[in-house]
Motif scaffolding. Structure first.
Motif, PDB file in Angstrom:
ATOM      1  N   SER A 283       0.782  -1.235   0.000  1.00 27.18           N
ATOM      2  CA  SER A 283       0.000   0.000   0.000  1.00 27.18           C
ATOM      3  C   SER A 283       0.813   1.284   0.000  1.00 27.18           C
ATOM      4  CB  SER A 283      -0.947   0.012   1.212  1.00 27.18           C
ATOM      5  OG  SER A 283      -1.890  -1.048   1.126  1.00 27.18           O
ATOM      6  N   LEU A 284       1.970   1.292   0.632  1.00 30.75           N
ATOM      7  CA  LEU A 284       2.737   2.537   0.733  1.00 30.75           C
ATOM      8  C   LEU A 284       3.056   3.143  -0.634  1.00 30.75           C
ATOM      9  CD1 LEU A 284       3.815   4.393   2.930  1.00 30.75           C
ATOM     10  CD2 LEU A 284       5.991   3.154   2.819  1.00 30.75           C
ATOM     11  N   PRO A 285       3.387   2.333  -1.659  1.00 31.25           N
ATOM     12  CA  PRO A 285       3.669   2.938  -2.970  1.00 31.25           C
ATOM     13  C   PRO A 285       2.476   3.661  -3.588  1.00 31.25           C
ATOM     14  CG  PRO A 285       4.543   0.700  -2.861  1.00 31.25           C
ATOM     15  CD  PRO A 285       3.676   0.888  -1.655  1.00 31.25           C
ATOM     16  N   LEU A 286       1.267   3.360  -3.121  1.00 33.14           N
ATOM     17  CA  LEU A 286       0.072   3.969  -3.709  1.00 33.14           C
ATOM     18  C   LEU A 286      -0.103   5.428  -3.305  1.00 33.14           C
ATOM     19  CD1 LEU A 286      -2.466   1.004  -3.309  1.00 33.14           C
ATOM     20  CD2 LEU A 286      -0.824   1.456  -5.146  1.00 33.14           C
ATOM     21  N   PHE A 287       0.635   5.879  -2.290  1.00 30.85           N
ATOM     22  CA  PHE A 287       0.608   7.299  -1.944  1.00 30.85           C
ATOM     23  C   PHE A 287       1.321   8.125  -3.013  1.00 30.85           C
ATOM     24  CE2 PHE A 287      -0.286   5.398   2.146  1.00 30.85           C
ATOM     25  CZ  PHE A 287      -1.189   6.284   2.716  1.00 30.85           C
ATOM     26  N   ALA A 288       2.332   7.534  -3.627  1.00 35.92           N
ATOM     27  CA  ALA A 288       3.094   8.267  -4.633  1.00 35.92           C
ATOM     28  C   ALA A 288       2.285   8.519  -5.898  1.00 35.92           C
ATOM     29  CB  ALA A 288       4.375   7.495  -4.977  1.00 35.92           C
ATOM     30  N   ASP A 289       1.392   7.572  -6.257  1.00 36.26           N
ATOM     31  CA  ASP A 289       0.621   7.758  -7.491  1.00 36.26           C
ATOM     32  C   ASP A 289      -0.788   8.296  -7.247  1.00 36.26           C
ATOM     33  OD1 ASP A 289      -0.953   5.606  -6.652  1.00 36.26           O
ATOM     34  OD2 ASP A 289      -0.018   4.166  -8.010  1.00 36.26           O
ATOM     35  N   GLY A 290      -1.089   8.643  -6.001  1.00 33.48           N
ATOM     36  CA  GLY A 290      -2.354   9.307  -5.704  1.00 33.48           C
ATOM     37  C   GLY A 290      -3.536   8.411  -5.430  1.00 33.48           C
ATOM     38  N   ARG A 291      -3.350   7.092  -5.492  1.00 29.40           N
ATOM     39  CA  ARG A 291      -4.479   6.205  -5.201  1.00 29.40           C
ATOM     40  C   ARG A 291      -4.804   6.169  -3.707  1.00 29.40           C
ATOM     41  NH1 ARG A 291      -3.118   0.693  -8.197  1.00 29.40           N
ATOM     42  NH2 ARG A 291      -0.965   1.492  -8.058  1.00 29.40           N
ATOM     43  N   LEU A 292      -3.828   6.492  -2.884  1.00 27.82           N
ATOM     44  CA  LEU A 292      -4.052   6.678  -1.457  1.00 27.82           C
ATOM     45  C   LEU A 292      -3.525   8.054  -1.080  1.00 27.82           C
ATOM     46  CD1 LEU A 292      -2.862   3.266   0.094  1.00 27.82           C
ATOM     47  CD2 LEU A 292      -5.210   3.963  -0.413  1.00 27.82           C
ATOM     48  N   ARG A 293      -4.160   8.667  -0.085  1.00 25.27           N
ATOM     49  CA  ARG A 293      -3.675   9.957   0.403  1.00 25.27           C
ATOM     50  C   ARG A 293      -4.045  10.122   1.865  1.00 25.27           C
ATOM     51  NH1 ARG A 293      -7.661  13.915   0.810  1.00 25.27           N
ATOM     52  NH2 ARG A 293      -9.610  13.553  -0.348  1.00 25.27           N
ATOM     53  N   GLU A 294      -3.224  10.861   2.559  1.00 25.36           N
ATOM     54  CA  GLU A 294      -3.529  11.204   3.932  1.00 25.36           C
ATOM     55  C   GLU A 294      -4.703  12.179   3.950  1.00 25.36           C
ATOM     56  OE1 GLU A 294      -1.290  14.611   2.457  1.00 25.36           O
ATOM     57  OE2 GLU A 294      -1.204  12.446   2.150  1.00 25.36           O
ATOM     58  N   VAL A 295      -5.543  12.080   4.963  1.00 22.40           N
ATOM     59  CA  VAL A 295      -6.677  12.994   5.099  1.00 22.40           C
ATOM     60  C   VAL A 295      -6.468  13.787   6.396  1.00 22.40           C
ATOM     61  CG1 VAL A 295      -9.179  13.226   5.291  1.00 22.40           C
ATOM     62  CG2 VAL A 295      -8.197  11.403   3.867  1.00 22.40           C
ATOM     63  N   VAL A 296      -6.079  15.038   6.246  1.00 24.22           N
ATOM     64  CA  VAL A 296      -5.768  15.895   7.391  1.00 24.22           C
ATOM     65  C   VAL A 296      -6.936  16.838   7.631  1.00 24.22           C
ATOM     66  CG1 VAL A 296      -4.215  17.641   8.323  1.00 24.22           C
ATOM     67  CG2 VAL A 296      -3.291  15.722   6.995  1.00 24.22           C
ATOM     68  N   ASP A 297      -7.553  16.707   8.775  1.00 23.97           N
ATOM     69  CA  ASP A 297      -8.654  17.600   9.143  1.00 23.97           C
ATOM     70  C   ASP A 297      -8.119  18.966   9.525  1.00 23.97           C
ATOM     71  OD1 ASP A 297     -11.536  18.052  10.374  1.00 23.97           O
ATOM     72  OD2 ASP A 297     -10.106  18.622  11.932  1.00 23.97           O
ATOM     73  N   SER A 298      -7.084  18.975  10.360  1.00 22.49           N
ATOM     74  CA  SER A 298      -6.531  20.228  10.852  1.00 22.49           C
ATOM     75  C   SER A 298      -5.148  19.974  11.431  1.00 22.49           C
ATOM     76  CB  SER A 298      -7.448  20.851  11.926  1.00 22.49           C
ATOM     77  OG  SER A 298      -7.757  19.898  12.930  1.00 22.49           O
ATOM     78  N   VAL A 299      -4.354  21.024  11.490  1.00 22.08           N
ATOM     79  CA  VAL A 299      -3.029  20.971  12.092  1.00 22.08           C
ATOM     80  C   VAL A 299      -3.037  21.918  13.288  1.00 22.08           C
ATOM     81  CG1 VAL A 299      -0.565  21.353  11.778  1.00 22.08           C
ATOM     82  CG2 VAL A 299      -1.937  20.438   9.889  1.00 22.08           C
ATOM     83  N   VAL A 300      -2.724  21.377  14.454  1.00 20.26           N
ATOM     84  CA  VAL A 300      -2.821  22.127  15.707  1.00 20.26           C
ATOM     85  C   VAL A 300      -1.459  22.145  16.383  1.00 20.26           C
ATOM     86  CG1 VAL A 300      -3.972  22.235  17.952  1.00 20.26           C
ATOM     87  CG2 VAL A 300      -5.233  21.425  15.947  1.00 20.26           C
ATOM     88  N   ASP A 301      -1.049  23.291  16.869  1.00 16.07           N
ATOM     89  CA  ASP A 301       0.218  23.386  17.589  1.00 16.07           C
ATOM     90  C   ASP A 301       0.119  22.655  18.924  1.00 16.07           C
ATOM     91  OD1 ASP A 301       2.082  25.119  19.637  1.00 16.07           O
ATOM     92  OD2 ASP A 301       2.940  25.004  17.616  1.00 16.07           O
ATOM     93  N   ILE A 302       1.232  22.131  19.389  1.00 19.59           N
ATOM     94  CA  ILE A 302       1.275  21.388  20.643  1.00 19.59           C
ATOM     95  C   ILE A 302       0.690  22.184  21.816  1.00 19.59           C
ATOM     96  CG2 ILE A 302       3.641  22.126  21.121  1.00 19.59           C
ATOM     97  CD1 ILE A 302       4.140  19.458  22.460  1.00 19.59           C
TER      98      ILE A 302
END
Length: 327
Positions: A283-302
């Motif tokens: 599965s990891l190689p599928l991030f490079a071709d766009g078939r998988l992607r991280e879904v980030v709701d928000s980025v919060v400082d510590i």
């Protein structure tokens, strides 16, 4: 080092940023300068005193990290100082430094930032385990995910789509669009609709082959109703409780239902290593071709970790809430 700490279990207000000793890596571990971690339901449960870390694990919250390797244990292979890495922890992610078993680490895909990479390990490995190692999902099967817009849900939708499955999810209506965009075939409003009836109608009475459920007790009877003959129910959490009243085993026998409860955090080092290795290959190689992607709701400082926990517990997030630790 700086870390998110709490002295007594409780609401998000108990969390604070303080100082604690830097972890010392063992011979099979990497010491990582953490750029980011991400929230998981296990973190909120541990904060409330309902989910203790496994024996030997760090009591600091955080089950995944992305960062830079600053030290390599003598028995580690494949890694060197300066490598960017993401990986799975049994605890310790909400800190400036964390120790990571070298076989639980993965390279950051392509040109993905470390902040984005932090949204991958725990949810994608949890979903991969539930779908394929335990659920044995096959092409053209039907699968139902509860909490389809959660971190695990958004990962599972994508993995199941790549596998060629037909995907049903439950989610609040404002999150349906995100589920469809990721690949869901039918999103069900669990508050206004009876999901078991929708599944029954949408499958011509057959039911689905696999259900991955994080809700637990209150969904059990409807899950059984929603399963096809030889259906599999994989329980990954029990957010609604653990006790199911009036279970009629005849219903399970009638459909030859398989029910499996699973966790990932308490699994052995060897089990996690095998899971990471298989995921990295398949599965990891599928991030490079766009078939998988991280879904980030928000980025919060510590420093705003309390707000991050409140957002998760209010079920406001779609995908992962990422906690930025370092620069």
């Amino acid at each position: 080092m700086k870390a998110v700490l709490f002295d007594e279990p409780g609401d998000p207000d108990v969390l604070y940023v303080g100082e604690c000793p830097r972890p010392v890596p063992g011979e099979e571990e990497l010491l990582v300068r953490v750029a980011a971690t991400a929230l998981n339901r296990a973190d909120t449960m541990q904060r409330r005193g309902r989910y203790d870390p496994p024996p030997g694990a760090s009591p600091i919250l955080g089950l995944e990290v992305a960062g830079v390797v600053v030290s390599v244990g003598s028995a580690c292979s494949g890694w060197q100082v300066g490598d960017t890495v993401m990986g799975l922890l049994a605890g310790g992610g909400y800190a400036e430094f964390a120790v990571l078993h070298h076989q639980h680490a993965m390279p950051v895909p392509g040109d993905l930032s470390l902040v984005s990479a932090a949204a991958i390990p725990e949810v994608f490995l949890t979903a991969f385990q539930a779908l394929f190692l335990i659920g044995h999902l096959m092409r053209d099967e039907d699968v139902l995910f509860h909490a389809g817009a959660s971190g695990v849900g958004t990962a599972a939708i994508q993995l199941a789509k790549v596998a060629g499955a037909r995907i049903f999810v439950t989610a609040s209506p404002q999150k349906h669009a995100a589920c469809y965009e990721l690949g869901a075939d039918l999103a069900i409003d669990y508050r206004a609709e009876e999901f078991a009836k929708r599944i029954e109608d949408s499958t011509g009475g057959r039911g689905v082959d696999l259900i991955v459920d994080c809700v637990g007790a209150v969904y059990f009877h409807r899950n059984v109703r929603s399963l096809a003959l030889d259906g599999r129910l994989v329980l990954i959490s029990m957010l609604s409780g653990s006790r199911v009243a009036q279970v009629d085993l005849r219903r399970l026998f009638k459909k030859r239902v398989q029910v499996t409860a699973t966790t990932l955090r308490s699994r052995s080092v060897a089990y996690k290593a095998a899971l990471v290795e298989r995921f990295a290959v398949e599965s990891l190689p599928l991030f490079a071709d766009g078939r998988l992607r991280e879904v980030v709701d928000s980025v919060v400082d510590i420093e705003d970790v309390q707000d991050a926990h409140r957002r998760m517990e209010a079920n406001e997030n779609v995908g992962k809430i990422v906690l930025k630790i370092g620069g």
